[in-house]
Design a protein around this motif. Structure first.
Motif, short mmCIF file in Angstrom:
data_model
loop_
_atom_site.label_atom_id
_atom_site.label_comp_id
_atom_site.label_asym_id
_atom_site.label_seq_id
_atom_site.Cartn_x
_atom_site.Cartn_y
_atom_site.Cartn_z
N MET A 124 1.05 -1.43 -0.03
CA MET A 124 -0.08 0.11 -0.34
C MET A 124 0.39 1.73 -0.03
SD MET A 124 -2.88 1.11 2.33
CE MET A 124 -2.04 1.02 3.78
N LYS A 125 0.17 2.43 -1.07
CA LYS A 125 1.15 3.17 -1.07
C LYS A 125 0.78 4.88 0.17
CE LYS A 125 2.77 6.35 -4.34
NZ LYS A 125 3.61 6.50 -5.52
N THR A 126 2.38 5.50 0.81
CA THR A 126 1.12 5.82 1.55
C THR A 126 1.95 7.13 1.35
OG1 THR A 126 2.72 6.04 3.22
CG2 THR A 126 0.97 4.40 3.89
N THR A 127 1.32 9.06 1.86
CA THR A 127 2.00 9.80 0.77
C THR A 127 1.68 10.80 1.96
OG1 THR A 127 -0.34 10.67 0.40
CG2 THR A 127 1.09 9.68 -1.83
N ILE A 128 2.27 11.48 2.46
CA ILE A 128 2.83 12.95 3.24
C ILE A 128 2.18 13.94 2.63
CG2 ILE A 128 4.39 13.82 4.50
CD1 ILE A 128 6.14 11.20 4.17
N THR A 129 1.15 14.33 3.22
CA THR A 129 1.03 15.39 2.85
C THR A 129 0.75 16.45 3.76
OG1 THR A 129 -1.34 14.63 3.05
CG2 THR A 129 -0.55 14.84 0.70
N PHE A 130 0.81 17.92 3.75
CA PHE A 130 0.53 18.96 4.82
C PHE A 130 0.32 19.56 4.07
CE2 PHE A 130 4.93 17.77 4.53
CZ PHE A 130 5.60 18.75 4.41
N ASN A 131 0.48 21.24 4.83
CA ASN A 131 -0.19 22.30 4.44
C ASN A 131 1.26 23.08 3.83
OD1 ASN A 131 -1.38 25.06 3.52
ND2 ASN A 131 -2.16 25.25 5.24
N LEU A 132 1.66 23.67 3.23
CA LEU A 132 3.08 24.01 2.82
C LEU A 132 2.62 25.45 3.23
CD1 LEU A 132 4.62 22.56 -0.25
CD2 LEU A 132 5.19 22.18 1.61
N LYS A 133 1.80 26.06 2.96
CA LYS A 133 1.51 27.35 2.92
C LYS A 133 1.88 28.22 4.76
CE LYS A 133 -2.44 31.23 3.18
NZ LYS A 133 -3.32 31.54 2.48
N PRO A 134 2.00 27.76 5.81
CA PRO A 134 2.77 28.03 6.54
C PRO A 134 4.40 28.42 6.84
CG PRO A 134 1.48 26.64 7.31
CD PRO A 134 0.87 26.95 5.87
N VAL A 135 4.93 27.19 5.71
CA VAL A 135 5.98 26.43 5.60
C VAL A 135 6.90 27.43 4.87
CG1 VAL A 135 7.81 24.81 4.77
CG2 VAL A 135 6.12 24.17 6.30
N SER A 136 6.20 27.81 3.79
CA SER A 136 6.47 28.70 2.40
C SER A 136 6.45 30.49 3.17
CB SER A 136 5.50 28.90 1.57
OG SER A 136 5.52 27.54 0.85
N ILE A 137 5.16 30.29 4.01
CA ILE A 137 6.06 31.99 4.31
C ILE A 137 6.65 32.25 5.34
CG2 ILE A 137 4.48 34.19 5.56
CD1 ILE A 137 1.68 32.83 4.20
N ILE A 138 7.06 31.46 6.13
CA ILE A 138 7.87 31.55 7.28
C ILE A 138 9.29 31.72 6.80
CG2 ILE A 138 9.11 30.49 9.20
CD1 ILE A 138 6.45 29.67 10.24
N CYS A 139 9.42 30.69 5.28
CA CYS A 139 10.95 30.97 4.10
C CYS A 139 11.15 31.32 4.10
CB CYS A 139 10.29 29.63 4.03
SG CYS A 139 11.41 27.63 4.83
N ALA A 140 9.93 31.95 3.16
CA ALA A 140 10.27 33.54 2.12
C ALA A 140 10.52 34.48 3.04
CB ALA A 140 9.02 33.42 1.62
N PHE A 141 9.59 34.99 4.77
CA PHE A 141 10.10 35.96 5.96
C PHE A 141 11.78 35.76 5.49
CE2 PHE A 141 10.16 37.73 9.81
CZ PHE A 141 9.19 39.32 9.36
N LEU A 142 11.69 34.85 5.95
CA LEU A 142 13.47 35.31 6.67
C LEU A 142 14.54 35.24 5.95
CD1 LEU A 142 12.98 31.81 9.59
CD2 LEU A 142 13.51 34.47 9.96
#
Length: 122
Positions: free
Chosen positions: A1-19
């Motif tokens: 069975m194939k599992t995929t990891i999904t999560f919200n990239l929005k906070p990660v992207s905003i924090i990284c861009a801001f930094l």
């Protein structure tokens, strides 16, 4: 069975861009060490969540290599890092726009389902 990891990239992207945009300023070396760790982890999260989109995997692999804290790449001049920081910050912001699912397709599907349910009632 194939599992995929999904999560919200929005906070990660905003924090990284801001930094990354803050990194253009003259700051102590501790900030840049912290920046390397955060951007490395953020780019790995983007890579894991967008494995099916090869171009984003390649782009964020390059970012992960540039900002990796394990074997750091030193360019020795701040003027070399400023465009890299700005471009990487823009790329993290672009993920916000290109990773979003089409909202219009969801609305049409629910509209079709509602019409179908209503039409089926006798």
């Amino acid at each position: 069975m194939k599992t995929t990891i999904t999560f919200n990239l929005k906070p990660v992207s905003i924090i990284c861009a801001f930094l990354l945009f803050i990194a253009v300023l003259k700051l102590p070396i501790e900030y840049y060490t912290f920046l390397r760790i955060v951007i490395f982890i953020g780019s790995l999260l983007v890579i894991v969540s967008l494995l099916k989109q090869v171009i984003w995997v390649i782009i964020f692999s390059i970012i992960a290599i540039l900002f990796n804290p394990i074997i750091p790449i030193y360019l020795y001049h701040k003027s070399y890092w400023i465009p890299i920081d700005i471009i990487a910050g823009i790329l993290f912001l672009l993920i916000l726009f290109f990773n979003n699912p089409k909202e219009g397709s969801k609305k049409t599907e629910t509209k079709k389902q509602r019409e179908f349910k209503r039409d089926k009632i006798y």
